[in-house]
Design an enzyme around this catalytic site. Structure first.
Site, PDB file in Angstrom:
ATOM      1  N   SER A 262       9.701  -6.029  -5.975  1.00  0.00           N
ATOM      2  CA  SER A 262       8.986  -5.271  -7.553  1.00  0.00           C
ATOM      3  C   SER A 262      10.027  -4.694  -7.903  1.00  0.00           C
ATOM      4  O   SER A 262      10.959  -4.757  -8.392  1.00  0.00           O
ATOM      5  CB  SER A 262       7.734  -4.687  -6.944  1.00  0.00           C
ATOM      6  OG  SER A 262       6.824  -4.387  -7.969  1.00  0.00           O
TER       7      SER A 262
ATOM      8  N   HIS B 191       1.237 -10.154  -4.635  1.00  0.00           N
ATOM      9  CA  HIS B 191       2.120  -9.383  -4.964  1.00  0.00           C
ATOM     10  C   HIS B 191       3.145  -8.861  -3.786  1.00  0.00           C
ATOM     11  O   HIS B 191       4.176  -8.904  -3.709  1.00  0.00           O
ATOM     12  CB  HIS B 191       1.819  -8.333  -5.836  1.00  0.00           C
ATOM     13  CG  HIS B 191       3.128  -7.555  -6.510  1.00  0.00           C
ATOM     14  ND1 HIS B 191       4.056  -8.158  -7.229  1.00  0.00           N
ATOM     15  CD2 HIS B 191       3.357  -6.259  -6.674  1.00  0.00           C
ATOM     16  CE1 HIS B 191       4.997  -7.201  -7.512  1.00  0.00           C
ATOM     17  NE2 HIS B 191       4.567  -5.984  -7.101  1.00  0.00           N
TER      18      HIS B 191
ATOM     19  N   GLU C  32       4.466  12.443 -11.920  1.00  0.00           N
ATOM     20  CA  GLU C  32       4.784  12.903 -13.173  1.00  0.00           C
ATOM     21  C   GLU C  32       5.664  12.341 -13.585  1.00  0.00           C
ATOM     22  O   GLU C  32       6.081  11.742 -14.813  1.00  0.00           O
ATOM     23  CB  GLU C  32       5.137  14.501 -12.977  1.00  0.00           C
ATOM     24  CG  GLU C  32       5.289  14.865 -14.503  1.00  0.00           C
ATOM     25  CD  GLU C  32       4.216  14.947 -15.472  1.00  0.00           C
ATOM     26  OE1 GLU C  32       4.427  14.905 -16.635  1.00  0.00           O
ATOM     27  OE2 GLU C  32       2.975  15.219 -14.874  1.00  0.00           O
TER      28      GLU C  32
END
Length: 301
Positions: free
Chosen positions: A125, A280, A221
């Site tokens: 990924s 996945h 963040e």
């Protein structure tokens, strides 16, 4: 010529965002080219002098995701295996920068630090896109390349990661409670947005206790701010000439027939293999088939 076994599923319908522009080749002044970070990693020693296998995990993962796979591959291949934490993940440092150019530089720094002139780079990924970026920038460092359930294209249309991150940011755990209680509370709060139990367990591997306070060890963040970069892929014009395997899950839509032209353009020696019954997280869903596919690609008897 591109080889594909078996036929790929089609990507779900929906508009595909345009590719994000990036330097065609790396320069020190390129986008996201802050100083490389010292990555955390684990080494599983092998007995042969062949190039080591270097595993790069996916978004919200860590080096421990491939621990069992690494041990099995040491036994099967005799090669040394490294599993690596990306910046803003696991035990690696946090940074406000989260581009593939920056993450590629981090891995290049690690290879130099360990005096590894070449490696077999295996990325899942986000780690697959980092591995592809490195191979396209510095092909001499990469003996062979494996991209696990990701293609060199935009991933926005097929991902749920933004919803996962939003759910993680909403979790609130009281201080000073037992870890088992904290984990149960976090899982209960994740459930409305993340109903697949395997995905919740995966996300909860990031829950850590620091001086009685529970927090996520991933830098949510920075990841949130750079989600468009993470879902995108830099633009390259020169291909990677080495052997490449795109190893995907048959139940996943991250590698679709729509991606074949770009795969063939950038990786002309690519093969695409789909593991039946895997989603996945191919290496977790079908670990033995995953290991066998890697060994076949490495020409291990």
């Amino acid at each position: 010529m591109l080889r594909c076994l078996p036929r790929a599923p089609h990507r779900p319908a929906g508009p595909r965002p345009p590719s994000r522009a990036a330097p065609a080749s790396f320069t020190a002044a390129g986008r996201g080219s802050a100083a490389p970070l010292p990555l955390s990693y684990m080494v599983f020693d092998g007995s042969t002098p062949q190039s080591p296998l270097v595993f790069l995990h996916g978004l919200l993962g860590s080096k421990s995701n491939f621990r069992a796979i690494a041990r099995a591959l040491v036994q099967r291949t005799g090669r040394k295996v490294l599993t690596v934490d990306a910046r803003n993940h696991g035990d690696s440092p946090h940074s406000p920068t989260m581009s593939y150019e920056a993450m590629s530089l981090d891995v290049q720094r690690l290879l130099r630090q360990l005096h590894l002139p070449k490696c077999v780079l295996i990325g899942h990924s986000m780690g697959g896109k980092t591995a592809m970026t490195l191979a396209l920038q510095q092909p001499d460092l990469v003996e062979r390349l494996v991209s696990v359930d990701i293609s060199p294209t935009e991933s926005v249309a097929v991902t749920n990661f933004q919803a996962y991150i939003s759910a993680m940011r909403r979790v609130s755990i009281p201080n000073g409670i037992p870890r088992s209680t904290a984990r149960r509370l976090a899982e209960d709060q994740l459930y409305p947005a993340v109903q697949a139990s395997a995905v919740r367990r995966f996300l909860l591997t990031n829950l850590v206790e620091v001086e009685g306070r529970y927090m996520w060890r991933v830098n949510l963040e920075a990841i949130s701010q750079h989600m468009a970069d993470i879902m995108g892929f830099p633009v390259f014009h020169m291909p990677y000439p080495g052997p490449t395997l795109f190893l995907a899950g048959s139940d996943s839509s991250y590698v679709s027939s729509e991606d074949y032209p770009e795969i063939e353009r950038l990786f002309p020696k690519a093969e695409i293999h789909y593991i039946t019954g895997a989603g996945h997280w191919v290496h977790a869903d079908k670990s033995q088939e995953f290991i066998t596919a890697i060994c076949n690609f490495l020409l291990v008897p």
